[in-house]
Motif scaffolding. Structure first.
Motif, short mmCIF file in Angstrom:
data_model
loop_
_atom_site.label_atom_id
_atom_site.label_comp_id
_atom_site.label_asym_id
_atom_site.label_seq_id
_atom_site.Cartn_x
_atom_site.Cartn_y
_atom_site.Cartn_z
N ARG A 195 3.44 4.22 -1.39
CA ARG A 195 3.58 5.62 -1.00
C ARG A 195 4.87 5.77 -0.20
O ARG A 195 5.01 5.17 0.87
CB ARG A 195 2.39 6.04 -0.13
CG ARG A 195 1.04 6.00 -0.86
CD ARG A 195 -0.10 5.85 0.13
NE ARG A 195 0.01 4.58 0.85
CZ ARG A 195 -0.82 4.19 1.81
NH1 ARG A 195 -1.81 4.98 2.18
NH2 ARG A 195 -0.65 3.02 2.41
N GLN A 252 3.50 8.93 10.49
CA GLN A 252 2.72 8.62 9.30
C GLN A 252 3.01 7.21 8.81
O GLN A 252 2.13 6.52 8.30
CB GLN A 252 3.02 9.64 8.21
CG GLN A 252 2.66 11.07 8.60
CD GLN A 252 2.95 12.06 7.50
OE1 GLN A 252 2.67 11.79 6.33
NE2 GLN A 252 3.52 13.20 7.85
N ALA A 255 1.16 4.86 11.14
CA ALA A 255 -0.29 4.98 10.96
C ALA A 255 -0.76 4.39 9.63
O ALA A 255 -1.96 4.27 9.40
CB ALA A 255 -0.71 6.44 11.05
N ALA A 257 -0.18 5.77 6.67
CA ALA A 257 -0.31 6.80 5.65
C ALA A 257 0.84 6.73 4.65
O ALA A 257 0.71 7.19 3.51
CB ALA A 257 -0.36 8.18 6.29
N LEU A 258 1.96 6.15 5.06
CA LEU A 258 3.11 5.94 4.20
C LEU A 258 3.54 4.48 4.27
O LEU A 258 3.36 3.82 5.30
CB LEU A 258 4.29 6.82 4.63
CG LEU A 258 4.14 8.33 4.51
CD1 LEU A 258 5.35 9.02 5.15
CD2 LEU A 258 3.99 8.76 3.05
#
Length: 410
Positions: A195, A252, A255, A257-258
């Motif tokens: 991602r 992000q 965390a 998320a990416l």
């Protein structure tokens, strides 16, 4: 070979700002961060300091510590008759570290409080040109937003004071972290389980520059490309755009998320993330004519405008709608002076020293600014004069003639 790097000197942004005297209360009040790299040739760059956009030759002049040119060099800037006790600064998110540190130093010297609003440069500019808001200083990540969008209706002059370059940030926990490097970043980013993201091209120069970098990688430079059109298409299909500014992507990233995010290389000085050195052909760092002409091949349509590739150069001005223009001018003078240059360098940017103002705007430029900046028509390949428009290009995304960019006026 995989090339991984932590923030320069291992310092976090909080540690740097504490080191230059920013209090804990100031640290707690800031939410935006930023990007730096170096190196020559078309391989991944090293950490050599300057990023390829070289400032013109010249020496400093009086007033470079932010003291009025007629001042006596004391520790506080002389009063210029301004009664303002605060100023408002709109600035790019990537400028948060130097503006935060400069604001604290400026307030210490003058007693003038600096209130900052960090957002994408396009959005910051539109606050003034479209939303009817006022600011005493406007600092942007693409000086052309000032040259073509703010002047002449909302200002009479601007200065170029810093350069930067693109990088890709990641963490030790990112998918492919042990493999990614300058020679394969596009392969890692196009994996199905990865991602990656960049900021919104309609709101932030980092967003449209990230798209430009992906475009340029698929174009021939010196007879070869980094990858084919199929890889470019795969990158565009897999990209995420979850935030207006690149600084918002760092949280992000940490965390989980990416896995990866396009950022400015100056984050190496202030953030504890790893980065990939991008090739100069795609990192938008070189102001030499060969690279600059190549960068112009990339055009990105976003938010009703077409943005054309160019070396990264930051601009700053005092808008004509400023409530405290004299205090704003004093802050810009400080940023362009020796103390400001040190802060700019220590937060990972390349200072343009001396700073540059367009020769066509010399008469409108305050004399105090001319003490710390040099009037010029160009900086390398970058045209500075107000009213300049880039040549017509064919858009890499639509294959139609690109519209004149930077039309930010209502």
């Amino acid at each position: 070979m995989t090339k991984q790097r932590l923030g320069r000197s291992g310092r976090t942004r909080r540690a740097f700002l504490a080191g230059v005297g920013v209090s804990a209360s100031v640290l707690a009040g800031c939410s935006a961060d930023s990007g730096r790299s170096g190196g020559d040739g078309d391989g991944g760059g090293g950490d050599a300091g300057k990023n390829g956009v070289d400032g013109p030759t010249g020496t400093g002049t009086t007033g470079r510590e932010g003291v009025s040119p007629s001042g006596n060099g004391g520790t506080r800037m002389e009063s210029s008759g301004s009664t303002a006790d605060s100023i408002t600064v709109f600035h790019a998110g990537s400028l948060a570290p130097p503006m935060e540190a400069a604001g604290a130093r400026f307030e210490e010297r003058t007693g003038i409080r600096v209130n900052r609003e960090a957002q994408g440069s396009v959005a910051s500019t539109r606050k003034i040109t479209q939303q009817g808001r006022s600011a005493d200083v406007l600092g942007v990540a693409d000086y052309r937003l000032l040259r073509d969008g703010v002047l002449p209706a909302f200002g009479g002059w601007y200065s170029i004071f810093a350069a930067n370059e693109l990088t890709i940030a990641y963490t030790a926990d990112s998918t492919g972290a042990s493999e990614v490097g300058p020679g394969n970043w596009w392969e890692v980013l196009t994996r199905e389980d990865v991602r990656f993201a960049h900021s919104d091209p309609a709101a932030d120069p980092n967003g449209y520059r990230s798209v430009m970098a992906m475009m340029l990688g698929a174009m021939d430079f010196r007879g070869r490309s980094l990858y084919g059109e199929d890889v470019y298409d795969a990158l565009r299909e897999q990209e995420l755009v979850p935030a207006d500014t690149e600084t918002a992507l760092l949280g992000q990233l940490r965390a989980g998320a990416l896995d990866y995010a396009f950022e400015y290389a100056s984050i190496r000085a202030t953030e504890d993330v790893r980065t990939v050195d991008l090739q100069p052909r795609v990192d938008l760092s070189r102001e030499g004519s060969e690279f600059a002409r190549f960068y112009e091949n990339a055009a990105v349509e976003a938010g009703g405008n077409t943005y054309v590739g160019a070396p990264i150069a930051y601009g700053i001005t005092v808008p004509s709608v400023a409530n405290a223009p004299e205090a704003g001018r004093r802050f810009v003078e400080f940023v362009l002076g020796e103390a400001g240059d040190r802060i700019t360098d220590e937060t990972g940017f390349t200072p343009i020293d001396p700073a540059i103002v367009p020769r066509s705007a010399r008469q409108a430029t305050p004399e105090a600014i001319l003490e710390v900046a040099e009037p010029r028509r160009s900086l390398g390949s970058l045209a500075l004069d107000v009213g300049h428009r880039p040549p017509t290009h064919r858009s890499a995304t639509t294959n139609t003639p690109a519209r004149t960019p930077w039309d930010l006026l209502p």
